[in-house]
Design a protein around this motif. Structure first.
Motif, mmCIF file in Angstrom:
data_model
loop_
_atom_site.group_PDB
_atom_site.id
_atom_site.type_symbol
_atom_site.label_atom_id
_atom_site.label_comp_id
_atom_site.label_asym_id
_atom_site.label_seq_id
_atom_site.Cartn_x
_atom_site.Cartn_y
_atom_site.Cartn_z
ATOM 1 N N VAL A 157 19.389 -19.702 -35.666
ATOM 2 C CA VAL A 157 20.834 -19.185 -35.931
ATOM 3 C C VAL A 157 20.849 -19.117 -37.541
ATOM 4 O O VAL A 157 21.707 -18.094 -37.688
ATOM 5 N N VAL A 164 22.756 -14.332 -31.294
ATOM 6 C CA VAL A 164 22.917 -15.706 -31.184
ATOM 7 C C VAL A 164 22.964 -16.293 -29.760
ATOM 8 O O VAL A 164 22.148 -17.104 -29.263
ATOM 9 N N THR A 208 20.061 -21.306 -28.868
ATOM 10 C CA THR A 208 21.216 -20.827 -29.946
ATOM 11 C C THR A 208 22.430 -20.585 -29.335
ATOM 12 O O THR A 208 23.266 -20.358 -30.310
ATOM 13 N N LYS A 217 27.351 -19.610 -30.982
ATOM 14 C CA LYS A 217 28.066 -18.110 -30.924
ATOM 15 C C LYS A 217 29.357 -18.364 -31.743
ATOM 16 O O LYS A 217 29.600 -17.419 -32.512
ATOM 17 N N ALA A 227 28.896 -18.904 -35.488
ATOM 18 C CA ALA A 227 28.385 -17.674 -35.971
ATOM 19 C C ALA A 227 29.466 -16.670 -36.264
ATOM 20 O O ALA A 227 29.819 -16.007 -37.401
#
Length: 440
Positions: free
Chosen positions: A90, A119, A125, A129, A132
């Protein structure tokens, strides 16, 4: 779970722009984990992509690595709790996304959207989301104002440059290495005509400098072998030998052959030595394209039995910290211990090469390193061991070399801050060291 870094996906299965960004992230992750060279890693990861996507993947990966220090510091300021160790990917994906937003001419929405999609690709990962997306959108809003003022290379490197060249120079070197390098070429002959043909600048040293060259192999004169890619600083060591017809010169650690080509093009008989068979195959291919020849020997240069030679060129294996503009992974794949082990190898090379030089002959020792242990100190120690050698000082203007590139001992020391230009795209040199030594 299958490691997607080992088998690149078909670009036809992806949304536009996703495949090159995945390849870039995979490359950065692989380099930080295993220390592999960027070009080799990208060659594997971008198979199946078209030229445009391959170029985009390389630019994203190189930009991320070149600005990694400040990008990591930025994420630390924006992520109070950090990223769990099990989700290091990530962090890599957000670094790649941030690099596009801050340092590349790509639409912000493309950088954010593709990063968030990447992601979400893996179960380990996907839960990040939202994080990010929030972090990258904040970066798009605040821009470079949120970027911490820190070095883009490891602290130990910058401290070493500061100790060697002074605080101001150390900072300037760090900043210069964060910029992308221009493309320099060496002409087989008639550099003035070639510079005009290619629309490039002819540098005082005879190299030709281009920017935004695109696909190198598509440039005029490539197929005809009229030139080869070689940083202007990297071309200096061979020039210092003043090669000419009738000279017999050993080029140790010769592959991939840029310096061998310089010597051969000047008319010298060259004995090119390298221990790596794959690298020698590349050297042979390069010489064939250039219509040049050399005697090629696969051997360990520290054990070579040959000569004596009129001149010996040692472009020694080194940390390559002077080439970070071109090879940004170097900053993150080298450690202080590497400097010590490489310096030991360099000392062995120098000692053995000295025995290959005929009386009155010349030896040039060079490295593409900014570290004094691999340059100035290496030569000083050699001269203490071998009183039959003395420095043959380089003079200002010789081979187009500027006075500021010559240290007090008459050795060449180029820095990334040298050769400034009003247009920053044309500025800079690789960091190189070269000393010319004469045998009594």
């Amino acid at each position: 779970m299958k490691d997607t870094r080992q088998t690149p996906r078909s670009a036809s299965l992806d949304a536009p722009g996703l495949a090159p960004r995945r390849a870039a992230a995979d490359a950065v992750e692989a380099i930080l984990e295993s220390g592999h060279p960027l070009e080799e890693t990208l060659e594997r990861l971008t198979r199946g992509l078209d030229d445009r996507d391959r170029a985009l993947a390389r630019m994203i990966a190189a930009t991320t690595l070149r600005r990694l220090g400040s990008l990591r510091a930025l994420l630390r300021t924006l992520l109070e709790r950090g990223i769990p160790e099990k989700a290091r990917r990530v962090e890599v994906l957000m670094l790649v996304g941030a690099a596009q937003i801050l340092f590349m001419d790509v639409p912000d929405h493309a950088a954010v959207g593709t990063t968030v999609t990447l992601v979400g690709e893996q179960a380990s990962t996907a839960g990040f989301k939202g994080l990010a997306n929030a972090v990258l959108r904040r970066i798009t809003r605040e821009g470079k104002a949120v970027l911490p003022d820190v070095a883009d290379q490891p602290e130990w490197m910058v401290e070493g440059w500061t100790a060697a060249y002074g605080p101001a120079a150390g900072t300037a070197i760090s900043h210069a290495l964060a910029a992308e390098a221009p493309l320099d070429l060496t002409a087989r002959q008639h550099p003035e005509m070639l510079a005009e043909k290619l629309g490039g600048r002819l540098l005082p040293t005879g190299s030709i400098r281009l920017v935004e060259a695109g696909n190198v192999t598509a440039l005029p004169g490539f197929d005809e072998g009229e030139w080869w890619v070689q940083d202007a600083a990297a071309a200096l060591p061979a020039l210092l030998l003043h090669p000419a017809a009738g000279m017999v010169i050993a080029d140790l650690c010769a592959a991939p052959g840029g310096k061998t080509a310089q010597l051969a093009a000047a008319g010298a008989r060259v004995v090119a030595v390298d221990r790596s068979a794959p690298r020698l195959r590349r050297l042979k291919a390069n010489l064939a394209r250039l219509n040049l020849s050399a005697d090629i020997i696969e051997a360990d240069a520290t054990r070579l039995q040959a000569g004596p030679f009129d001149a010996v060129l040692i472009d020694a294996p080194c940390s390559a910290t002077g080439t970070i503009r071109r090879h940004p992974e170097v900053a993150w794949t080298k450690a202080p211990a590497d400097i010590a082990s490489l310096a030991a190898l360099q000392a062995r090379l120098l000692s053995h090469a000295a025995d290959l030089v005929k009386p009155g002959g010349v030896m040039v020792y060079s490295t593409c390193s900014l570290e004094p242990e691999e340059g100035e100190r290496q030569v000083a120690a050699f001269l203490e061991r071998r009183p039959d050698f003395v420095r043959d000082p380089v003079t200002s203007g010789e081979c187009g070399i500027a006075a500021e590139w010559i240290n007090t001992q008459g050795e060449v020391r180029t820095l990334p801050t040298h050769l400034p230009d009003e247009d920053p795209r044309y500025a800079g040199l690789d960091g190189f060291f070269a000393a010319r030594l004469r045998k009594g």
